[in-house]
Design a protein around this motif. Structure first.
Motif, PDB file in Angstrom:
ATOM      1  N   PRO A 125       0.684  -1.049  -0.336  1.00 32.86           N
ATOM      2  CA  PRO A 125       0.132   0.249  -0.052  1.00 32.86           C
ATOM      3  C   PRO A 125       0.856   0.926  -0.311  1.00 32.86           C
ATOM      4  N   GLN A 126       0.292   2.090  -1.036  1.00 33.95           N
ATOM      5  CA  GLN A 126       1.176   3.607  -0.866  1.00 33.95           C
ATOM      6  C   GLN A 126       1.653   3.928   0.632  1.00 33.95           C
ATOM      7  N   ALA A 127       0.838   4.557   1.659  1.00 30.72           N
ATOM      8  CA  ALA A 127       0.960   4.303   3.153  1.00 30.72           C
ATOM      9  C   ALA A 127       2.700   3.588   3.657  1.00 30.72           C
ATOM     10  N   THR A 128       2.290   2.346   3.625  1.00 32.68           N
ATOM     11  CA  THR A 128       3.060   1.361   3.656  1.00 32.68           C
ATOM     12  C   THR A 128       4.910   1.925   2.884  1.00 32.68           C
ATOM     13  N   LEU A 129       4.341   2.206   1.497  1.00 33.73           N
ATOM     14  CA  LEU A 129       5.639   2.383   0.552  1.00 33.73           C
ATOM     15  C   LEU A 129       6.506   3.357   1.118  1.00 33.73           C
ATOM     16  N   VAL A 130       5.260   4.779   1.785  1.00 32.56           N
ATOM     17  CA  VAL A 130       6.245   6.187   2.340  1.00 32.56           C
ATOM     18  C   VAL A 130       6.901   6.226   2.826  1.00 32.56           C
ATOM     19  N   ALA A 131       5.941   5.303   4.375  1.00 36.28           N
ATOM     20  CA  ALA A 131       6.870   4.422   5.460  1.00 36.28           C
ATOM     21  C   ALA A 131       7.991   4.788   4.701  1.00 36.28           C
ATOM     22  N   HIS A 132       8.180   3.662   4.789  1.00 39.54           N
ATOM     23  CA  HIS A 132       9.176   2.891   3.712  1.00 39.54           C
ATOM     24  C   HIS A 132      10.691   3.808   3.701  1.00 39.54           C
ATOM     25  N   GLU A 133      10.006   4.333   2.644  1.00 40.85           N
ATOM     26  CA  GLU A 133      11.081   5.836   1.770  1.00 40.85           C
ATOM     27  C   GLU A 133      11.335   6.655   3.366  1.00 40.85           C
ATOM     28  N   LEU A 134      10.695   7.072   3.688  1.00 41.06           N
ATOM     29  CA  LEU A 134      10.771   7.781   5.085  1.00 41.06           C
ATOM     30  C   LEU A 134      12.108   7.164   6.185  1.00 41.06           C
ATOM     31  N   GLN A 135      11.836   5.683   5.688  1.00 42.15           N
ATOM     32  CA  GLN A 135      13.133   5.284   7.310  1.00 42.15           C
ATOM     33  C   GLN A 135      14.431   4.650   6.600  1.00 42.15           C
ATOM     34  N   LYS A 136      14.381   4.998   5.210  1.00 44.93           N
ATOM     35  CA  LYS A 136      15.802   4.837   4.468  1.00 44.93           C
ATOM     36  C   LYS A 136      15.977   5.952   3.976  1.00 44.93           C
ATOM     37  N   LYS A 137      15.318   7.197   4.925  1.00 52.48           N
ATOM     38  CA  LYS A 137      15.804   8.583   5.761  1.00 52.48           C
ATOM     39  C   LYS A 137      16.476   8.348   6.827  1.00 52.48           C
ATOM     40  N   GLY A 138      16.249   7.703   7.304  1.00 49.14           N
ATOM     41  CA  GLY A 138      17.300   8.061   8.522  1.00 49.14           C
ATOM     42  C   GLY A 138      14.992   8.323  10.046  1.00 49.14           C
ATOM     43  N   ILE A 139      14.314   7.929   9.124  1.00 45.69           N
ATOM     44  CA  ILE A 139      13.306   8.578  10.285  1.00 45.69           C
ATOM     45  C   ILE A 139      12.597   6.635  10.814  1.00 45.69           C
ATOM     46  N   GLY A 140      12.676   7.332  11.897  1.00 42.63           N
ATOM     47  CA  GLY A 140      11.745   6.075  13.041  1.00 42.63           C
ATOM     48  C   GLY A 140      11.046   5.878  13.056  1.00 42.63           C
ATOM     49  N   LEU A 141      10.335   4.792  11.962  1.00 39.61           N
ATOM     50  CA  LEU A 141       8.816   4.936  12.076  1.00 39.61           C
ATOM     51  C   LEU A 141       8.842   3.086  11.674  1.00 39.61           C
ATOM     52  N   PRO A 142       7.726   2.289  12.412  1.00 44.16           N
ATOM     53  CA  PRO A 142       7.806   1.143  13.023  1.00 44.16           C
ATOM     54  C   PRO A 142       7.607  -0.090  11.246  1.00 44.16           C
ATOM     55  N   ASP A 143       7.599  -0.953  11.210  1.00 42.91           N
ATOM     56  CA  ASP A 143       7.399  -1.203   9.690  1.00 42.91           C
ATOM     57  C   ASP A 143       6.063  -1.952   9.728  1.00 42.91           C
ATOM     58  N   GLY A 144       5.322  -2.359   8.494  1.00 44.27           N
ATOM     59  CA  GLY A 144       4.409  -2.917   8.777  1.00 44.27           C
ATOM     60  C   GLY A 144       2.884  -2.137   8.794  1.00 44.27           C
ATOM     61  N   ILE A 145       3.557  -0.476   8.581  1.00 49.29           N
ATOM     62  CA  ILE A 145       2.324   0.132   9.012  1.00 49.29           C
ATOM     63  C   ILE A 145       1.120   0.565   7.665  1.00 49.29           C
ATOM     64  N   LEU A 146      -0.268   0.130   8.103  1.00 56.43           N
ATOM     65  CA  LEU A 146      -0.851  -0.195   6.184  1.00 56.43           C
ATOM     66  C   LEU A 146      -1.457   0.423   5.775  1.00 56.43           C
TER      67      LEU A 146
END
Length: 634
Positions: free
Chosen positions: A249-270
């Motif tokens: 899902p796009q929300a999951t993908l945005v969270a993943h991109e932010l994680q790659k930028k070093g922003i501390g978000l949990p995995d599996g945001i839906l």
């Protein structure tokens, strides 16, 4: 209690030679164990050719195992005496509705299944009405199915299965041909059947947002189950899913991109709601009790000096001056129109030259003078310029497909005119054959335009019909196949042996071989897996950039439209509603929702963040833009 139980299930497709001997075997399902409990909602994901549709056909006993066993409600699918009971237990909705619609009138088709089951006449019509209303097709109950669009046919097919009240419904990409609102309605209907009637649902889909509420997600690759778990567990593995040609899902993908930028978000945001909540936690890090931008953690926009904003007002943006957008009220944003008739927002790309195609007060009526009369186009005025990449969107039945069939004279307008390079194509003696070589149309189902013995011969057909020398015909075919990424090993294969994505490439190559000025694509990625979808659209974008070809893309995917096109034409009930760049069109997401459409998922995310006082542009329409805006705000 399990309703579906598979053990070591395997299935092979056999290919026979002319003498009836086995020429080759293809193992489509390989050693699958499956346990679905009664009342479960199970989603099956996988790329084209992964084996998911083959597995689905076993549940309805359309196919029976080569090896292993599959039981439906305790009945062995190999027991021919139990076939009728199995198919009453597990209803099947196919990807292509033409495969299961047989009635001459919509309500008769929906009533066919219950009638065969011996349901009393009065109850049949109650079921027909309830089923058609649940999929938004009640007003079409007296129509002939062959007068409906692809998406409308799919709704009728789903209603036909729902009317049979099976214990289990297997849906093989049921929303592939539907507009965003239609997709929501169908999934909502299926979810309600699951929750209220405890109907077991097995959903095969390429739309990741449709499975976030499933009880279990199963991922298939090369006939095997390679991942399974809850949606959160499966979607936590973004890179692994991508390796299987899938998406998240796009929300999951945005969270993943932010994680790659070093922003501390949990995995599996839906979902967007979950992402907004988690971003709120991240934003509170920094000065104790304050956000990263200096506002109090958890404060409302009013607390931070910004005007309060209800959800319905988010279209206007909470802080328009901060994001560089003009201030506007919600009523102006929703009620306003950007169609050229209203004199709003001119598109500029490529408009220094005269229009290549001009539609002038175009009207079209289907079945004029009969009981089935329907206005498909009303007063359509559109100018299309050389080199543009245009997206056409609209609810199912809005007139999109009818519109593009006018562009090369496949359909003749009831009134009005179509001009190509300044000449009216309806003038007496106009050469429509040449026009169709210049304005090439790739249909919704590519198999409808592939017919030759092999791929290369099929692609040669168009230029050969133009009367070109054999050497040039072959050179054009090779070049066209190269442009769409088809390797030479496929040239002598039958087009019907190819996957859905490969068929679409060959169909596009057949048009490109005629060297058109305009390439028109009607839902070219419907039914394709995410990787196949991206491959096709990336190839089209490359053709647009390198060949300077004008591209017109009809799609129900707002995300694809946002990512690729420079101008959007929105059709609504036979008329042009908007005609403007994507950012301007998607600002009107509330109005789009009202006409059966939507904006990309990230647009909703950005509006929600802007409404909470974040200094982000609500106009972001892609994952990359959204991640960049959010990271900058943090």
């Amino acid at each position: 209690m399990n309703i579906i139980k598979a053990s070591k299930l395997a299935f092979e497709y056999l290919k026979f030679d002319e003498e009836g001997k086995i020429e080759s075997r293809q193992r489509a399902v390989d050693d699958v164990d499956l346990d679905v409990q009664a009342g479960d909602f199970v989603a099956i994901l996988g790329h084209n050719g992964s084996g998911k549709s083959t597995l689905a056909k076993h549940i309805n006993a359309i196919l029976t195992p080569t090896e292993g066993t599959l039981y439906v409600d305790g009945k062995d699918t190999r027991d021919e005496s139990k076939l009728w009971e199995i198919r009453q237990t597990a209803g099947m909705v196919f990807q292509n509705p033409d495969n299961q619609i047989i009635g001459t009138i919509v309500d008769e088709d929906v009533g066919f299944g219950p009638e065969n089951m011996g349901v009393p006449q009065e109850e049949i019509w109650q079921r027909v009405e309830q089923s058609l209303k649940s999929v938004g097709m009640w007003e079409y109950r007296s129509h002939s199915p062959n007068k409906l669009s692809g998406g409308q046919k799919q709704r009728v097919a789903i209603a036909g299965v729902v009317a049979m009240r099976p214990k289990c419904i297997v849906l093989d990409e049921p929303t592939a041909m539907l507009d965003p609102n239609g997709r929501k309605e169908v999934i909502r209907t299926v979810q309600e059947l699951n929750r209220k009637e405890h109907v077991t649902v097995i959903l095969i889909t390429h739309y990741m947002e449709e499975v976030i509420d499933a009880d279990k997600v199963i991922v298939m690759d090369q006939g095997r189950v390679v991942m399974q778990g809850t949606p959160r567990e499966v979607f936590s593995h973004v890179e692994e899913l991508k390796s299987y040609r899938l998406d998240v899902p796009q929300a999951t993908l945005v969270a993943h991109e932010l994680q790659k930028k070093g922003i501390g978000l949990p995995d599996g945001i839906l979902s967007n709601e979950e992402l907004v909540r988690e971003l709120g936690k991240v934003r509170g890090i920094g000065v104790p009790g304050r956000t990263a931008t200096g506002a109090v953690a958890g404060a409302t926009p009013a607390d931070m000096g910004a005007p309060e904003c209800t959800e319905s007002e988010a279209v206007a943006g909470a802080t328009p001056t901060d994001v560089g957008a003009p201030e506007r009220t919600v009523s102006e944003a929703v009620a306003g129109t950007m169609s050229t008739d209203a004199g709003v927002s001119e598109h500029t790309a490529g408009e220094s030259a005269p229009p290549l195609l001009r539609l002038d007060h175009l009207n079209y009526i289907y079945s004029a003078g009969t009981a089935f009369e329907r206005q498909a186009l009303t007063g359509v005025n559109i100018d299309i310029y050389p080199g543009q990449f245009i997206g056409i969107i609209g609810h199912t039945g809005s007139g999109k497909s009818t519109l593009i069939q006018h562009l090369n004279g496949l359909v003749q307008a009831t009134s009005g005119a179509v001009y190509y390079n300044g000449r009216n194509i309806y003038d007496e003696g106009y050469d429509l054959k040449t026009l169709r070589s210049k304005v090439g149309l790739v249909f919704q189902y590519p198999e409808h335009q592939l017919f030759e013995v092999d791929v290369f011969t099929d692609v040669c057909f168009g230029p050969k019909n133009l009367g070109l020398p054999p050497e040039e015909v072959e050179a054009r075919a090779r070049e066209a196949l190269r442009l769409v990424g088809m390797k030479e090993k496929y040239f002598k294969k039958s087009p019907f042996e190819l996957s859905g994505g490969q068929k679409r490439r060959v169909a596009i190559a057949g048009i490109l071989a005629m060297k058109p000025d305009v390439l028109v694509l009607d839902e070219p990625t419907a039914g394709l897996d995410p990787k196949g979808r991206d491959d096709i659209l990336d190839q089209v974008a490359k053709l647009h950039a390198e060949q300077k070809i004008t591209v017109i893309l009809v799609s129900h995917s707002m995300e694809d439209i946002a990512r690729y096109v420079e101008r959007i034409i929105v059709m609504n009930h036979s008329k042009v509603l908007y005609d403007a760049p994507p950012r301007e069109v998607f600002r009107h997401y509330r109005k789009l929702e009202a006409v059966g459409l939507a904006a990309p998922q990230v647009t909703y995310l950005m509006h929600e963040l802007a409404g909470k006082g974040w200094k982000v542009s609500p106009d972001a329409t892609t994952v990359e833009e959204a991640a960049r805006e959010i990271a900058s705000a943090l």
